[in-house]
Design an enzyme around this catalytic site. Structure first.
Site, mmCIF file in Angstrom:
data_model
loop_
_atom_site.group_PDB
_atom_site.id
_atom_site.type_symbol
_atom_site.label_atom_id
_atom_site.label_comp_id
_atom_site.label_asym_id
_atom_site.label_seq_id
_atom_site.Cartn_x
_atom_site.Cartn_y
_atom_site.Cartn_z
ATOM 1 N N GLU A 290 0.824 -1.220 0.000
ATOM 2 C CA GLU A 290 0.000 0.000 0.000
ATOM 3 C C GLU A 290 0.850 1.258 0.000
ATOM 4 O OE1 GLU A 290 -2.080 -0.615 3.652
ATOM 5 O OE2 GLU A 290 -3.655 -1.781 2.706
ATOM 6 N N PRO A 291 1.597 1.509 -1.055
ATOM 7 C CA PRO A 291 2.413 2.714 -1.077
ATOM 8 C C PRO A 291 1.571 3.978 -1.267
ATOM 9 C CG PRO A 291 2.506 1.608 -3.203
ATOM 10 C CD PRO A 291 1.700 0.717 -2.306
ATOM 11 N N ARG A 293 3.035 7.654 0.018
ATOM 12 C CA ARG A 293 4.068 8.671 -0.128
ATOM 13 C C ARG A 293 4.988 8.393 -1.323
ATOM 14 N NH1 ARG A 293 5.731 11.439 4.508
ATOM 15 N NH2 ARG A 293 4.935 9.706 5.737
ATOM 16 N N TYR A 334 5.352 17.641 12.543
ATOM 17 C CA TYR A 334 6.384 16.603 12.735
ATOM 18 C C TYR A 334 7.820 17.111 12.620
ATOM 19 C CZ TYR A 334 2.352 14.266 10.389
ATOM 20 O OH TYR A 334 1.109 13.851 9.975
ATOM 21 N N CYS A 362 -1.588 33.536 11.330
ATOM 22 C CA CYS A 362 -1.431 34.279 12.568
ATOM 23 C C CYS A 362 -1.069 33.289 13.673
ATOM 24 C CB CYS A 362 -2.742 34.986 12.862
ATOM 25 S SG CYS A 362 -2.492 36.406 13.870
HETATM 26 N N1 LLP Z 1 -1.374 1.748 4.626
HETATM 27 C C1 LLP Z 1 -1.807 2.130 5.818
HETATM 28 C C2 LLP Z 1 -2.666 1.247 6.580
HETATM 29 C C3 LLP Z 1 -1.451 3.381 6.333
HETATM 30 O O1 LLP Z 1 -1.867 3.749 7.534
HETATM 31 C C4 LLP Z 1 -0.614 4.233 5.568
HETATM 32 C C5 LLP Z 1 -0.242 5.560 6.051
HETATM 33 C C6 LLP Z 1 -0.197 3.785 4.306
HETATM 34 C C7 LLP Z 1 -0.589 2.531 3.868
HETATM 35 C C8 LLP Z 1 0.661 4.606 3.397
HETATM 36 O O2 LLP Z 1 1.913 4.831 3.936
HETATM 37 P P1 LLP Z 1 3.021 5.567 3.045
HETATM 38 O O3 LLP Z 1 3.416 4.641 1.931
HETATM 39 O O4 LLP Z 1 2.401 6.813 2.535
HETATM 40 O O5 LLP Z 1 4.125 5.821 3.995
HETATM 41 N N2 LLP Z 1 0.496 12.419 7.578
HETATM 42 C C9 LLP Z 1 1.746 11.689 7.768
HETATM 43 C C10 LLP Z 1 1.677 10.306 7.196
HETATM 44 C C11 LLP Z 1 0.575 9.466 7.783
HETATM 45 C C12 LLP Z 1 0.600 8.085 7.235
HETATM 46 C C13 LLP Z 1 -0.610 7.351 7.649
HETATM 47 N N3 LLP Z 1 -0.721 6.043 7.117
HETATM 48 C C14 LLP Z 1 2.878 12.493 7.122
HETATM 49 O O6 LLP Z 1 2.606 13.547 6.551
HETATM 50 O O7 LLP Z 1 4.023 12.086 7.193
#
Ligand code: LLP
Length: 433
Positions: A290-291, A293, A334, A362
């Site tokens: 599940e990519p 980012r 973060y 602000c």
């Molecule tokens: N699958 C599940 C169950 C997840 O919870 C997430 C991300 C992903 C896949 C995707 O992960 P990725 O490949 O994008 O790393 N707002 C935070 C990131 C929150 C991620 C939440 N879950 C940020 O801006 O870094």
């Protein structure tokens, strides 16, 4: 540069996907989200090809659409043959709006409401990734009302710490997500799911965290999941069809971040998973990843116009831009690192000027990045670029201070087009009575 879709032209202007960002800023105004569609598609194909080659034709990458969710993204995912991970009725509704095939959609969330469950089922969601027992009960109830058999995966926590930042660290036992293997709850959930009449337990899911660079953590998670699946086969004579190993591959926000070879990583995991299944004589499940980012982050960039430049002798310097935490809250939340530069003078290295790049809200915490080096004569009217903003920027944007959201402009084959319109002041107050 941190991604090969970035170049500088002879005018010294930063280019994304070969297009001059200064021209784009003139055409569409700032603040402006740019997204390189060709790069998004390239990343989808990298996952798709690597997974099919390493895990076989039954495998499928699911784009974690929380990273960037709007209609055009779902159109692209549909065309690329990807599956999707959705986390709310809002994301489902956006995907449906462009006719995304919902049998390839996996519905996450630690707290789906009855309305969410009913809505997802009414729209033919492929799978619920079930977090807890209350959710199983609700799915059984709504599936029996519709006289259907609903496919599900159980979300499990393998008890792994991927050493990323706390807000995105989800694989540990102490997590609001999923059922832990260690505590016996994953076993109980398996038995409970198998006992339901209108639920088909298709397999297991885990997600250890996000912005993870250590490939070893993915390998350990996969090994724990297969080992658990094997125990459940011995106990309940149940064999999984699917194993979803979640998302989490890190991307390069700065030169200090390593570059992950996704295809190589996938081959490594496949090698280990196949060997383990063979050793246990366990049928190889269909694999999902599940990519989020790593599909969209480096396709994106945000452009701003510089406003106030403030020097506080003996303290520090501030460069204010016409956006901020409303379009990118990630530093405020973060302390996330980003690469920041002047897009109209991308090669200008004259007398470096250390500053904090701040937004227009602000609020003192409205910082995009600290310790940024810009040219000393940075001034009102310069165009500033923040790189790698394709993931979790537009998706996490807000109207704080009643600031309208920027548009999302997509770049493809040397052309540009608006995928999400700039919000207007009417949009900002459209729900006010
Ligand atoms: N699958 C599940 C169950 C997840 O919870 C997430 C991300 C992903 C896949 C995707 O992960 P990725 O490949 O994008 O790393 N707002 C935070 C990131 C929150 C991620 C939440 N879950 C940020 O801006 O870094």
């Amino acid at each position: 540069m941190i991604c090969n879709n970035l170049t500088v032209n002879k005018e010294g202007h930063l280019c994304l996907g070969g297009q001059d960002t200064i021209e784009l800023a003139k055409q569409y105004g700032t603040p402006l989200y740019l997204m390189d569609e060709d790069r998004i598609r390239e990343r989808c194909r990298t996952y798709m090809t690597a997974m099919k080659e390493a895990f076989g034709e039954t495998s499928l990458p699911l784009y974690a659409s929380k990273a960037a969710s709007f209609k055009q993204i779902y159109r692209i995912m549909k065309e690329e043959g990807m599956g999707i991970d959705v986390v709310s009725s809002g994301e489902i509704c956006t995907a449906i709006a462009v006719g995304f095939p919902m049998e390839r959609a996996y519905f996450h969330s630690n707290n789906k409401t009855d309305a969410d469950i009913d809505y997802a089922m009414a729209n033919g969601i492929g799978y619920f990734v079930v977090d807890n027992r209350e959710e199983l009960d609700a799915i059984e109830y709504f599936a029996s009302k519709r006289s259907i058999t609903q496919k599900i995966l159980l979300r499990l926590t393998p008890g792994i710490d991927p050493h990323t930042y706390a807000a995105v660290n989800t694989g540990k036992v102490d997590s609001k997500f999923g059922s832990a293997i260690e505590t016996g709850q994953a076993d109980e959930m398996t038995a409970y799911a198998l006992a339901q009449k209108h639920i088909k337990l298709s397999g297991y899911h885990c997600h250890i965290g996000s912005q993870v660079f250590d490939s070893d953590t993915f390998l350990r998670a996969a090994a724990i999941m297969i080992d658990f699946a094997n125990q459940m086969r011995e106990k309940y004579n149940f064999v999984i069809d699917e194993l979803d190993l979640g998302g989490g591959y890190g991307v390069r926000y700065t030169e200090n971040d390593p570059e992950i070879d996704i295809a190589e990583n996938i081959r490594e995991i496949a090698g280990a998973v196949k060997a383990q299944c063979k050793a246990l004589d366990y049928p190889m499940p269909a694999i999902r990843l599940e990519p989020g980012r790593s599909i969209v982050a480096d396709a994106g960039m945000t452009l701003y116009t510089v406003g106030t430049v403030k020097q506080i002798p003996g303290y520090k310097n501030y460069v204010s831009v016409d956006g901020g935490m409303t379009d990118n809250p990630r530093y405020a939340l973060y302390r996330s690192s980003y690469t920041v530069l002047l897009a109209n003078r991308a090669n200008d290295e004259t007398t470096p000027f250390k500053c904090s790049v701040v937004g227009r809200c602000c609020e003192s915490g409205d910082i995009l990045q600290e310790n940024v080096t810009l040219p000393a004569n940075t001034a009102r009217g310069d165009i500033l670029a923040v790189l790698t903003t394709g993931a979790y920027n537009y998706a996490m944007s807000s109207n704080y201070n009643r600031i309208p959201r920027p548009p999302v402009v997509m770049l493809k084959d040397g052309e540009s087009y608006v995928a999400v319109k700039r919000e207007t002041y009417e949009d900002v107050c459209k729900n006010d009575i």
